[in-house]
Design a protein around this motif. Structure first.
Motif, short mmCIF file in Angstrom:
data_model
loop_
_atom_site.label_atom_id
_atom_site.label_comp_id
_atom_site.label_asym_id
_atom_site.label_seq_id
_atom_site.Cartn_x
_atom_site.Cartn_y
_atom_site.Cartn_z
N MET A 191 -23.04 -56.64 -46.98
CA MET A 191 -23.85 -55.75 -46.02
C MET A 191 -24.41 -54.47 -46.42
N ALA A 192 -25.04 -54.04 -46.27
CA ALA A 192 -25.94 -52.53 -46.60
C ALA A 192 -24.79 -51.67 -46.27
N PRO A 193 -24.31 -50.81 -46.50
CA PRO A 193 -24.23 -48.98 -45.86
C PRO A 193 -24.53 -48.68 -44.37
N ALA A 194 -23.57 -47.80 -44.03
CA ALA A 194 -24.02 -47.18 -42.60
C ALA A 194 -25.37 -46.96 -42.75
N THR A 195 -25.81 -46.46 -41.69
CA THR A 195 -26.56 -45.60 -41.81
C THR A 195 -26.79 -43.88 -41.40
N ASP A 196 -25.74 -44.22 -40.23
CA ASP A 196 -25.32 -43.02 -39.68
C ASP A 196 -25.27 -41.43 -40.71
N PRO B 92 -36.58 -53.32 -25.75
CA PRO B 92 -37.28 -53.12 -26.76
C PRO B 92 -36.62 -51.93 -27.41
N LEU B 93 -35.67 -51.11 -27.10
CA LEU B 93 -34.95 -49.95 -28.32
C LEU B 93 -33.89 -51.30 -29.22
N ARG B 94 -33.47 -52.78 -28.32
CA ARG B 94 -32.79 -52.94 -28.86
C ARG B 94 -33.60 -54.11 -30.10
N ARG B 95 -34.31 -54.33 -29.03
CA ARG B 95 -35.48 -55.09 -30.54
C ARG B 95 -36.05 -54.02 -32.06
N LEU B 96 -35.93 -52.98 -31.68
CA LEU B 96 -36.62 -52.27 -32.08
C LEU B 96 -35.56 -52.05 -33.25
N ALA B 97 -34.24 -51.89 -32.84
CA ALA B 97 -33.19 -51.20 -33.36
C ALA B 97 -32.70 -52.75 -33.75
N VAL C 187 -32.50 -52.77 -38.33
CA VAL C 187 -31.35 -53.35 -39.34
C VAL C 187 -32.09 -54.25 -40.32
N ARG C 188 -32.52 -55.17 -40.11
CA ARG C 188 -32.86 -56.47 -41.24
C ARG C 188 -33.77 -55.50 -41.88
N VAL C 189 -34.64 -54.63 -41.62
CA VAL C 189 -35.43 -53.71 -42.88
C VAL C 189 -34.32 -53.03 -43.54
N ARG C 190 -33.57 -52.41 -42.97
CA ARG C 190 -31.98 -51.72 -44.26
C ARG C 190 -31.26 -52.95 -45.38
N LEU C 191 -31.12 -54.49 -44.15
CA LEU C 191 -30.44 -54.59 -45.24
C LEU C 191 -30.77 -55.75 -46.36
N GLY C 192 -32.56 -55.69 -45.89
CA GLY C 192 -33.28 -56.22 -47.17
C GLY C 192 -32.98 -57.66 -46.85
N ARG C 193 -32.84 -58.06 -46.54
CA ARG C 193 -32.75 -59.90 -46.71
C ARG C 193 -33.80 -60.26 -46.76
N ALA C 194 -34.64 -60.50 -45.49
CA ALA C 194 -36.39 -60.25 -45.66
C ALA C 194 -37.29 -59.39 -46.50
N SER D 94 -43.35 -49.42 -36.51
CA SER D 94 -43.60 -50.90 -37.28
C SER D 94 -44.45 -50.16 -38.74
N ASP D 95 -45.59 -49.07 -37.80
CA ASP D 95 -46.02 -48.32 -39.36
C ASP D 95 -45.44 -48.15 -40.42
N MET D 96 -44.17 -47.77 -39.87
CA MET D 96 -43.34 -47.26 -41.39
C MET D 96 -42.73 -48.40 -42.05
N SER D 97 -41.98 -48.91 -41.22
CA SER D 97 -41.97 -50.26 -42.01
C SER D 97 -42.93 -51.37 -42.88
N MET D 98 -43.85 -50.90 -42.46
CA MET D 98 -45.20 -51.06 -43.25
C MET D 98 -45.61 -50.42 -44.54
N ALA D 99 -45.07 -49.38 -44.38
CA ALA D 99 -45.76 -47.95 -45.46
C ALA D 99 -44.06 -48.76 -46.55
N LEU D 100 -43.36 -48.55 -45.79
CA LEU D 100 -42.33 -48.79 -46.40
C LEU D 100 -42.44 -50.48 -47.52
N ARG D 101 -42.65 -50.94 -46.71
CA ARG D 101 -42.68 -52.46 -47.64
C ARG D 101 -44.03 -51.95 -48.77
#
Length: 532
Positions: free
Chosen positions: A1-6, A246-251, A255-262, A285-292
């Motif tokens: 589990m990745a550390p909390a981001t708060d 939609p906010l829950r889907r984005l959250a 979280v999946r991006v933060r965990l980095g499992r996919a 979405s743009d941020m996640s693609m730029a991060l990837r």
């Protein structure tokens, strides 16, 4: 589990929440809308004041009516009194009683004609009436209504059994009171002494219409509140669904991006939404693609660095091993020169690799300032000539007038871009060749062109030359003189200034390449020029 981001309390005071910070957004939306409905529902409680106003008006009206009736009866004989009492009682559905001075009952409208009202026994009524009375009692309790006495007929029926009649006999003024009948409907009674002291007149009637009016208004208002509450709750749930889901889907995607499992996490872009949620979705979405892309670029860069460092290290190791076994001085000197060359190449590689890995991150933290590219290029060319860095090639610069080629940027980095392009142009230009530089402004963009007389760049290679460690070099150049990072660093710096860098053929058709840098002019900046 990745550390909390708060992170602890790093949000501005305007975005901080109090005790509601743990409450779901759905419940907050519902609470806000239901609170407004509750305020509307509070109008039900104010029906009590409406009822009190009606009762007060009836009491005043009854006092006036009994005053008129008393003066009318004063001038009549007994027969006339009986006729008038009977007529008034039948007309106003009331009971009229006349007591003599001793307090005895001498005239009763119910004895002269059938009763005009009947007190209802609650035990004989249907359950709906019981429920209505319970509601009445509940509202009275909520508004802390004043306690009202119960009405009951007196046995024996004498004047002193009625407090209002006794008060009227004592004061001579008309008095009125309200009590509750057994079925909790208002009973209005009024009393007044006859003008010549011949007795006391008492009237009473069951004001059921007051209860009917109040209950009808309460029912109508309740239906309005209920319908409004139902519609409000449905709209609240719809609003919560269009916001919270939609906010829950984005959250969840974040979280999946933060965990980095996919490796590839699909963040919903919600293209059909033009509101702030859609903007947030597309930004994430743009941020996640730029991060990837950055992660992929970092991984590729690490692999390229490993590959580029292995070659000079292998050569250096071979040379050093040879120095230990070779006895020929000429060969030893040759091996020593190879080792020194490899060390210089490693030093150059490490320096450029360090620069390439830092430049992008440093640009995001740099505060941009106005830079006159014309003046900067002119100073750079003078410095290169004084240090003999042009290696027998000539440079020419069409200096624009001051203030034309001004951009917002970081001077040292932009100078590095021009220097890298000049190094590249000079290395590919033939001895005695001319490298020209142009700078101008066109439609809110500053254009800088570096034109050489080299062999040019094939169309298939015009994108590849900007990749890191690209190995295409001019013929005859000693291997290892360049790291292959110059143009890649130049593109990174230019894109960090919200610009573009491209390569094309010369306009005049002569051999050579044209590297063109396009940057936003100072007065046309649309993006933030420094990090927030």
């Amino acid at each position: 589990m990745a550390p909390a981001t708060d992170s602890p309390e790093n949000n501005p005071p305007s975005l901080r929440l109090g005790w509601t910070r743990r409450v779901s957004l759905t419940w907050r939306i519902l609470a806000v809308n239901v609170f407004a409905i509750a305020m509307l529902g509070g109008g039900l409680l104010y029906l009590d004041s409406y009822r009190e106003q009606i009762i007060q008006e009836r009491l005043e009206q009854e006092q006036q009516s009994i005053w008129l009736l008393a003066h009318a009866l004063q001038s009549l004989d007994r027969g006339g009194r009986e006729a008038m009492v009977k007529a008034v009682s039948d007309r106003y559905d009331s009971r009229i009683r006349l007591y003599n001075r001793a307090g005895g009952l001498v005239l009763d409208s119910f004895a002269l004609a059938p009763p005009t009202y009947r007190l209802r026994d609650p035990s004989e009524e249907p359950w709906q009436r019981h429920a209505a009375r319970l509601l009445d009692q509940g509202f009275d309790w909520l508004v802390d209504a004043q306690r009202v006495d119960r009405f009951a007929e007196r046995r024996p029926d004498r004047m002193r059994q009625w407090p209002e009649a006794a008060e009227a006999a004592r004061t001579g003024a008309a008095t009125a009171r309200m009590r509750y009948a057994p079925d909790r409907t208002p009973m209005i009674t009024a009393a007044i002494a006859l003008p010549r002291g011949d007795g006391v007149l008492l009237t009473s009637y069951n004001a059921r219409d007051i209860t009917r009016i109040v209950r009808a208004e309460r029912f109508n208002l309740s239906m309005i509140v209920l319908a409004t509450a139902l519609v409000s709750i449905l709209f609240s749930l719809f609003l919560a669904r269009t916001i919270v889901r939609p906010l829950r889907r984005l959250a969840s995607a974040a979280v999946r991006v933060r965990l980095g499992r996919a490796r590839e996490v699909v963040v919903p872009r919600l293209p059909s939404r033009g509101d702030e949620i859609g903007l947030l979705a597309r930004s994430l979405s743009d941020m996640s693609m730029a991060l990837r892309q950055k992660i992929d670029a970092t991984e590729a860069f690490a692999a390229d660095v490993s590959h580029e460092l292995k070659n000079p290290l292998a050569s250096l190791r071979s040379a050093l091993e040879g120095l230990g076994s070779v006895k020929d001085e000429g060969l030893r000197a040759q091996l020593f020169e190879i080792a020194c060359s490899d060390v210089r190449r490693l030093d150059r590689l490490i320096t450029d690799i360090s620069e390439a890995s830092r430049v992008d991150a440093q640009l995001t933290r740099t505060r941009f300032e106005p830079i006159d590219l014309g003046e900067m290029i002119e100073n750079l060319l003078d410095l290169r000539r004084s240090r003999g860095l042009n290696h027998g090639r000539e440079t020419a610069f069409a200096r624009p007038r001051r203030g034309v080629a001004v951009v917002m940027g970081e001077g040292t980095r932009l100078e590095r871009v021009i220097s890298n392009l000049l190094d590249n142009a000079i290395s590919f230009s033939p001895p005695g060749g001319l490298v020209r530089i142009e700078a101008t402004q066109l439609r809110g963009r500053v254009l800088v062109r570096v034109i050489d007389e080299g062999p040019g760049v094939e169309p298939s290679e015009r994108e590849a030359i900007f990749r890191r460690f690209h190995s295409a070099r001019p013929e005859g150049e000693e291997f290892g003189q360049h790291s292959g990072l110059g143009l890649a660093i130049a593109r990174t710096i230019v894109e960090g200034h919200h610009g573009t860098i491209t390569v094309a053929d010369r306009d005049d058709g002569a051999p050579g390449a044209v590297f063109e840098i396009c940057l936003p002019a100072k007065d046309q900046q649309e993006l933030p020029i420094s990090p927030a």
